[in-house]
Design a protein around this motif. Structure first.
Motif, PDB file in Angstrom:
ATOM      1  N   PRO A  87       0.746  -0.984  -0.125  1.00  0.00           N
ATOM      2  CA  PRO A  87      -0.146  -0.024   0.486  1.00  0.00           C
ATOM      3  C   PRO A  87       0.812   1.520   0.354  1.00  0.00           C
ATOM      4  N   VAL A  88       0.461   2.361  -0.589  1.00  0.00           N
ATOM      5  CA  VAL A  88       1.433   3.887  -1.067  1.00  0.00           C
ATOM      6  C   VAL A  88       0.710   4.633   0.058  1.00  0.00           C
ATOM      7  N   ILE A  90       0.328   8.176   1.204  1.00  0.00           N
ATOM      8  CA  ILE A  90       0.469   9.524  -0.094  1.00  0.00           C
ATOM      9  C   ILE A  90      -0.062  10.299   1.280  1.00  0.00           C
ATOM     10  N   PRO A  91       1.955  10.963   2.100  1.00  0.00           N
ATOM     11  CA  PRO A  91       1.881  12.995   2.334  1.00  0.00           C
ATOM     12  C   PRO A  91       0.678  13.234   2.474  1.00  0.00           C
ATOM     13  N   GLY A  92       0.290  13.987   3.478  1.00  0.00           N
ATOM     14  CA  GLY A  92      -0.954  15.586   2.968  1.00  0.00           C
ATOM     15  C   GLY A  92      -2.205  15.236   2.553  1.00  0.00           C
ATOM     16  N   VAL A  93      -2.236  13.887   2.683  1.00  0.00           N
ATOM     17  CA  VAL A  93      -3.455  13.846   2.053  1.00  0.00           C
ATOM     18  C   VAL A  93      -4.440  12.536   3.021  1.00  0.00           C
ATOM     19  N   PHE A  98      -9.647  11.047   1.664  1.00  0.00           N
ATOM     20  CA  PHE A  98      -9.893  10.519   0.756  1.00  0.00           C
ATOM     21  C   PHE A  98     -10.539   9.081   0.322  1.00  0.00           C
ATOM     22  N   VAL A 142      -3.607   9.097   4.286  1.00  0.00           N
ATOM     23  CA  VAL A 142      -3.242   8.098   4.041  1.00  0.00           C
ATOM     24  C   VAL A 142      -2.206   6.948   3.719  1.00  0.00           C
ATOM     25  N   ASN A 143      -1.842   5.963   4.677  1.00  0.00           N
ATOM     26  CA  ASN A 143      -0.852   5.065   4.898  1.00  0.00           C
ATOM     27  C   ASN A 143       0.595   5.580   5.622  1.00  0.00           C
TER      28      ASN A 143
END
Ligand SMILES: Nc1ncnc2c1ncn2[C@@H]1O[C@H](COP(=O)(O)OP(=O)(O)O)[C@@H](O)[C@H]1O
Ligand SMILES: [Mg+2]
Lengths: 255, 434
Positions: A87-88, A90-93, A98, A142-143
């Motif tokens: 799983p990726v 995603i800083p800032g989201v 999301f 996210v993650n």
């Protein structure tokens, strides 16, 4: 539901899938096992429409539609879900943002009404409980900073939220301890229904003690070289993948 | 000997009348600045500080000096509203103070805030040191120009120990005028020992215009003072804006800067921080987003002059269309600045094949026991992240917007005011449409 015929796919000029065929009917759970580098993740990426994965031959029908001509987001709205092997982050989201964007985008694409943030939060809380994930993950990016296990459980949580018709789980079990593995399996089993199908990609048969598959396939050298019922997984466990190479068709180059 | 012909830009301003102050030293300083400007003209790209910003096109244009109708230009009050933030504000239109648009009657105790034009009339001597400065570097053309022509701006002084909880605003509006004009503003900010202040500086555009605005600012923090400085640059499309801010920090004084650059066709911002007192700290955060044919050039220079000084800076650039961005970040740790700690990072994102960003971090160290790190990157949107979002059903354009906004927003996460953070989010989202 899903019909893959003679699928050939190429990544960076290298042929990875070499004539893969597979049919998944509604409600079925198919396990795909195979050695590292066999092309398991490539199959998941091709099915969900990742750029750079070029299909050179063959066809994929999803509920009678040509899946290969759809954009990734269209496939998602049609009901295809991939739980990523990696799983990726995603800083800032923001995670909640999301999830709601994804949820509503799918509903919109299907011509259904969108949920406002209150309605959505209620739904998310219910689903979180099933996965026993801490609600504060919702406020993070996210993650980002999730532990390996949290990332995997987060994938299953997303699946529970988005309720796809076909879920492809790419080694969701790897790196999980036995408790986390059971949670993931419970999450999947809770979603099993006569309409929903799963492709469970795994390297080990351990997961299949908890998610009991209807069919087990061995993927090697870019094609399915052996299919059977649950007992095939146990044979693999006992004899290792070398056994497949001897008993199956010649598997070609296997990394 | 033949003088080379003056380009129209220089010729027009060389003949313009200087503002008359009636103060001998000031008139003299203005004259000297103008003479220096005319003699050297505009720098070309051989001057290091202007290497990536060519002024050829600008030099062929001529601007009238100032706007005679600045006091009567119609400005929509809605333009001046900022995220429900009330409180004292000084508003300038085309470089001239507008009492009718400003709010000065609720100044907190310990704050002296007035337009430069008033301060000059009342007590010019207190401004002498700053206003009679000479600018001698080859790249200093706009500072000279400002030194010659700026007759308004803001003077802000905060008394020692005063901790001001309401944010103060300085608002600079470029407004449509009949002709292309050049306007100039000057500001002086001084925080006494232990004082604390939040200062919001805005640049706005009202109507179609291709003005040139210059701004020169001096910000002085005495020992233990803290300044939160927020800069929102939304100058009008077509305009050129050249700004330069000098920060001077005494012992343990801290400046937290958050600077967003969105507007203008040519936007240049020089930020210079001198850490002159032990343990002074400059914490700079910014983003610049050139789009269309915008050109944005950020020049950050930090001088560590004293022991245990700290600087941490993060800037992000996002270029789309034919946008062009320049970031130069120079840190100098001088002799004697032992124990300094300096971090500088600049990450950039290119959203189109025609967009370009040049980034140049520089580090010079002449002291001992210094911790320093700097880095710069230029890249494209993360394909893996984009696929992840799309695989969950988020359409491609929305995925791009989400990722780009997240990238540009990062420097503002340390901004204390939630209102301003949300406002900046809105500006970014509006800027990067789905
Ligand atoms: N994005 C990619 N770029 C280059 N090679 C890739 C990429 N994805 C997969 N491959 C190659 O394809 C082969 C199969 O990989 P993969 O599908 O990840 O196998 P598995 O999941 O079965 O371990 C490997 O040789 C791998 O190196
Ligand atoms: Mg894999």
């Amino acid at each position: 539901m899903l019909k893959i015929e003679n699928l050939h796919a190429r990544v960076e000029g290298k042929d990875i899938l070499k004539g893969l065929s597979l049919e998944v009917k509604p409600g079925e759970v198919h396990a795909i096992m195979g050695p590292n580098g066999a092309g398991k993740s490539t199959l998941g990426n091709v099915l969900s429409g990742r750029e750079g994965y070029e299909v050179t031959e063959g066809s994929v029908l999803f509920e009678g539609r040509n899946l290969l001509e759809l954009a990734p987001e269209e496939r998602a709205a049609a009901g295809v879900f991939l739980a990523f092997q990696y799983p990726v982050e995603i800083p800032g989201v923001n995670n909640t943002y999301f999830l709601r964007a994804a949820y509503n985008a799918q509903r919109k694409a299907r011509g259904e009404g969108e949920l406002d943030s209150m309605q959505f939060l209620k739904l998310v809380r219910e689903k979180l409980k099933i996965m026993q994930l801490s609600p504060d993950l919702l406020n993070r990016a996210v993650n980002e900073g999730f532990s390996g296990g949290e990332k995997k459980r987060n994938e299953i949580f997303q699946m529970a939220l988005l309720e796809p018709k076909l879920a492809i789980l790419d080694e969701t079990d790897s790196g999980l301890d036995i408790d986390a593995l059971k949670q993931v399996a419970e999450g999947v089993n809770a979603l099993r229904s006569p309409e929903r199908s799963f492709i469970v990609v795994t390297h080990y048969q351990r997961l299949l003690d908890y998610i009991v598959p209807d069919h087990v396939h061995v993927l090697a050298g870019g094609r399915i070289v052996e299919s059977g019922d649950r007992s095939l997984a146990l044979k693999l466990e006992e004899h290792g993948y070398a056994w497949v190479a001897e008993h199956g068709e010649p598997a070609g180059a296997s990394a | 000997m033949n003088q080379p012909a003056r380009p129209p830009f220089v010729a027009a301003l060389a003949e313009a009348p200087l503002p008359a102050s009636g103060v001998a030293w000031l008139d003299k300083a203005r004259r000297e600045n103008l003479d220096a400007f005319v003699a050297a003209g505009l720098p070309d790209t051989r001057v290091e500080a202007w290497k990536y910003t060519a002024l050829r096109a600008l030099s062929q244009r001529s601007f009238a000096a100032g706007d005679a109708q600045a006091l009567s230009r119609d400005i929509d009050p809605a333009l001046l509203a900022l995220a429900g933030i009330e409180g004292p504000a000084l508003v300038f239109v085309n470089g001239v103070y507008r009492a009718d648009l400003s709010m000065l009657d609720a100044l907190p105790a310990g704050v002296d805030l007035q337009p430069l034009s008033h301060a000059l009339a009342a007590d010019p001597e207190s401004l002498r040191f700053t206003l009679s400065r000479h600018y001698r570097e080859p790249g200093d053309a706009f500072a000279r120009l400002n030194g010659a022509f700026a007759h308004d701006g803001a003077v802000l002084r905060v008394a020692a120990g005063a901790k001001i909880s309401v944010p103060l605003r300085l608002v600079f509006v470029g407004a449509a005028a009949g002709a292309e004009i050049a306007w100039h503003v000057r500001h002086l900010v001084e925080l006494g020992e232990g004082a604390e202040l939040t200062l919001i500086e805005q640049h706005l555009g009202a109507g179609e215009q291709a003005h040139l605005g210059t701004q020169l600012g001096d910000v002085t923090l005495h020992a233990d003072a803290t300044l939160h400085h927020v800069g929102l640059q939304q100058a009008g499309a077509g305009s050129s804006l050249v700004r330069r801010s000098h920060y001077r920090l005494g012992a343990r004084a801290q400046t937290h800067l958050h600077a967003l650059e969105l507007g203008g066709t040519l936007a240049r911002h020089d930020l210079r921080a001198e850490l002159v007192g032990d343990a002074a700290g400059f914490h700079g955060h910014g983003a610049f987003l050139p789009d269309g044919r915008q050109h944005m050039d950020i020049q950050l220079a930090i001088g560590h002059q004293a022991r245990n000084t700290v600087s941490s800076s993060t800037w992000r650039g996002v270029a789309s269309g034919r946008g062009r961005g320049v970031f130069r970040g120079a840190i100098v740790v001088n002799t004697g600045a032992d124990g300094a700690d300096a971090v500088l990072g600049n990450k950039n994102l290119l959203l189109s094949p025609q967009a370009e960003i040049d980034t140049k971090p520089e580090l010079e160290i002449y002291a001992d026991e210094v911790k320093a790190a700097h880095g710069a990157t230029v890249g494209q949107l993360d394909e893996r992240a984009s696929f992840y979002l799309r695989s969950r059903g988020i359409p491609e354009p929305q995925a791009r917007t989400l990722l780009t906004t997240a990238f540009a927003r990062a420097p503002f996460e340390s901004l204390a005011s939630e209102r301003l953070r949300e406002h900046i989010d809105q500006l970014l989202l509006a800027r990067l449409p789905a």
